[in-house]
Write a protein that holds these residues in place. Structure first.
Motif, short mmCIF file in Angstrom:
data_model
loop_
_atom_site.label_atom_id
_atom_site.label_comp_id
_atom_site.label_asym_id
_atom_site.label_seq_id
_atom_site.Cartn_x
_atom_site.Cartn_y
_atom_site.Cartn_z
N LEU A 144 0.82 -1.21 0.00
CA LEU A 144 0.00 0.00 0.00
C LEU A 144 0.86 1.26 0.00
CD1 LEU A 144 -2.80 -1.00 2.53
CD2 LEU A 144 -3.14 -0.46 0.11
N ARG A 145 2.08 1.14 0.49
CA ARG A 145 3.00 2.28 0.57
C ARG A 145 4.06 2.26 -0.53
NH1 ARG A 145 1.49 0.50 5.64
NH2 ARG A 145 1.02 2.12 7.19
N ASP A 146 4.09 1.22 -1.34
CA ASP A 146 5.16 1.01 -2.32
C ASP A 146 4.82 1.76 -3.62
OD1 ASP A 146 7.01 -0.05 -4.19
OD2 ASP A 146 7.19 -1.88 -3.00
N ARG A 147 5.67 2.69 -4.02
CA ARG A 147 5.39 3.49 -5.21
C ARG A 147 5.67 2.74 -6.50
NH1 ARG A 147 1.96 4.89 -3.90
NH2 ARG A 147 1.72 6.39 -5.58
N GLY A 169 -0.68 4.54 3.38
CA GLY A 169 0.09 5.27 2.38
C GLY A 169 -0.66 6.49 1.88
N ILE A 170 -0.35 6.92 0.66
CA ILE A 170 -0.91 8.17 0.16
C ILE A 170 -2.42 8.07 -0.08
CG2 ILE A 170 1.28 8.81 -0.92
CD1 ILE A 170 -0.11 8.32 -3.65
N HIS A 171 -2.94 6.84 -0.21
CA HIS A 171 -4.37 6.68 -0.43
C HIS A 171 -5.13 6.34 0.86
CE1 HIS A 171 -3.05 6.13 -4.71
NE2 HIS A 171 -4.10 6.92 -4.87
N ALA A 182 -4.08 -8.19 -6.12
CA ALA A 182 -5.29 -8.05 -5.30
C ALA A 182 -4.86 -8.12 -3.85
CB ALA A 182 -6.29 -9.14 -5.64
N LEU A 183 -4.83 -7.00 -3.18
CA LEU A 183 -4.44 -6.94 -1.78
C LEU A 183 -5.65 -7.33 -0.93
CD1 LEU A 183 -2.54 -3.51 -1.90
CD2 LEU A 183 -1.62 -5.81 -2.30
N LEU A 184 -5.52 -8.43 -0.20
CA LEU A 184 -6.66 -9.00 0.53
C LEU A 184 -6.73 -8.41 1.94
CD1 LEU A 184 -6.40 -12.72 -0.65
CD2 LEU A 184 -7.72 -10.84 -1.65
N PHE A 185 -7.48 -7.31 2.07
CA PHE A 185 -7.60 -6.64 3.35
C PHE A 185 -8.21 -7.57 4.41
CE2 PHE A 185 -7.84 -1.83 2.11
CZ PHE A 185 -6.62 -1.96 1.47
#
Length: 398
Positions: free
Chosen positions: A48-51, A345-347, A311-314
């Motif tokens: 989530l923080r990786d650009r 992160g930024i979002h 797909a990041l599985l929250f």
């Protein structure tokens, strides 16, 4: 692997399948949608923080350069609306828009709304109480965030019934493999909602008020102001993101409490904010968050190439035993709870403070002195859809 977002049994309880995914690896190829599934907390949090990942790739590549097809021309109204919102922008555009929106949507804005949020929550619970019970979803959970966002934007009360259908139709496009009928409804809602907001913005330019739209119009810095499309997309995102997460946390949270009566009995109204965060962790309203791979990334021996989608599985990350002690236990006083339900992160969700305020208000109103305890009438059904996961109804009585 047990992961099947179109299986009602999986949607009702995806957590055993998540456990299997975490045991199988850090990044798992899933043929059905051509995505890499990422189930571990540490990896989801890091990505989530990786650009090297992005919500879009168009700030760096064309569709052809990225090896992807452009969306069908008929879907353009949805994508214009979606692509100009904070959720799908990347820097430098994201930083500029977020900075300007933050000038209008401040912590003070939430503080000023607090009395109205509490009043609306009490009124909705009062209606449920006078009826002797009913569907918690349609009587309390859905109307509250819609009313709050409408109040924030300055939308007249006579028009507020339009908002929920528009939101539901647009959010259908965030599910996996949406069909053409879903896209048609999303396009129509995008056109209608955009047209409505364009007219409202024009009115506020002539006669500014004490509302967020007027504040967005006035917001400026050395780089300029928000465009009309950026303002429209911001308003729609505030409704969609804030509304869907808050609604589903409310009903999913009460369903969790009914299944854990000992936790419900011990719920301390003075610690509702802690309890709300635990309910968001325990049964996450947004189960999956997609990102494009802009540069190759490595997971041990696995290389996920540029052009792929993850797909990041929250929902899985929030139940990861490597990060949470007794992750499958509902613990309303859990102190160490850095759940990812608002992203990172930024979002990270700009509306998180407002969502928390709405949730503490609705749970607090239902648990207030003089309000009899709630009782479940029958086991609820889960709505179709997995990414934004919620109940079809929650029938209760006092």
């Amino acid at each position: 692997m047990g992961f099947d977002p179109w299986d009602p049994g999986f949607v009702a309880d995806p957590y055993p399948a998540y456990r299997e995914l975490r045991e199988q690896g850090r990044a798992l190829w899933w043929e059905a949608t051509g995505q890499w599934l990422v189930p571990h907390y540490s990896d989801v949090s890091a990505l989530l923080r990786d650009r090297r990942l992005g919500r879009t790739y168009l700030h760096r590549f064309s569709h052809e350069e990225f090896g992807r097809q452009a969306p069908p021309p008929g879907h353009e109204p949805f994508h214009v609306l979606n692509d100009h919102g904070l959720l799908d922008l990347e820097d430098p555009a994201h930083a500029r828009v977020r900075r300007l929106v933050s000038k209008a949507f401040t912590p003070r804005t939430v503080e000023q709304l607090a009395p109205a949020v509490d009043r609306m929550a009490r009124e909705l619970v009062g209606q449920l109480l006078s009826d002797g019970g009913g569907d918690l979803l349609t009587v309390v959970a859905e109307p509250l965030p819609v009313a709050v966002i409408a109040e924030l934007l300055g939308i007249p009360e006579s028009d507020r019934a339009l908002l929920r259908p528009w939101s539901a139709d647009i959010c259908g496009m965030y599910e996996l493999r949406p069909d053409e009928e879903t896209a048609r409804r999303a396009v129509r809602a995008s056109l209608e909602f955009s047209s409505y907001l364009r007219q409202l913005i024009a009115e506020r330019r002539k006669e500014p008020g004490d509302d967020l739209i007027s504040a967005l119009i006035a917001a400026h810095d050395d780089e300029g102001r928000l465009s009309e499309q950026e303002m429209i997309s911001t308003c729609v995102l505030l409704l969609n993101a804030g509304h869907e997460a808050t609604v589903n946390t409310t009903v999913n949270g009460w369903w969790s409490l009914f299944r854990h009566p000992e936790q419900l009995a011990s719920l301390d109204r003075e610690k509702l904010s802690t309890a709300v965060d635990e309910l968001m962790r325990y049964d996450t309203p947004l189960q999956l968050f997609e990102r494009w791979v802009l540069d190759d990334i490595e997971f041990g021996d696995t290389v996920i190439p540029r052009g792929a989608e993850v797909a990041l599985l929250f929902g899985s990350a929030n139940r990861d035993p490597a990060r949470f002690e007794r992750p499958d236990a509902l613990d309303l006083v859990r102190a160490d709870n850095p759940h990812l339900s608002f992203g990172a992160g930024i979002h990270y969700c700009l509306g998180a403070p407002l969502a928390r305020r709405e949730l503490t208000a609705s749970f607090g109103a239902l648990l207030a002195d003089g309000v009899p305890p709630l009782k479940l009438v029958r086991e609820p059904r889960w709505r179709d859809g997995y990414v934004i996961r919620g109940l079809d109804e929650l029938l209760v009585q006092f």
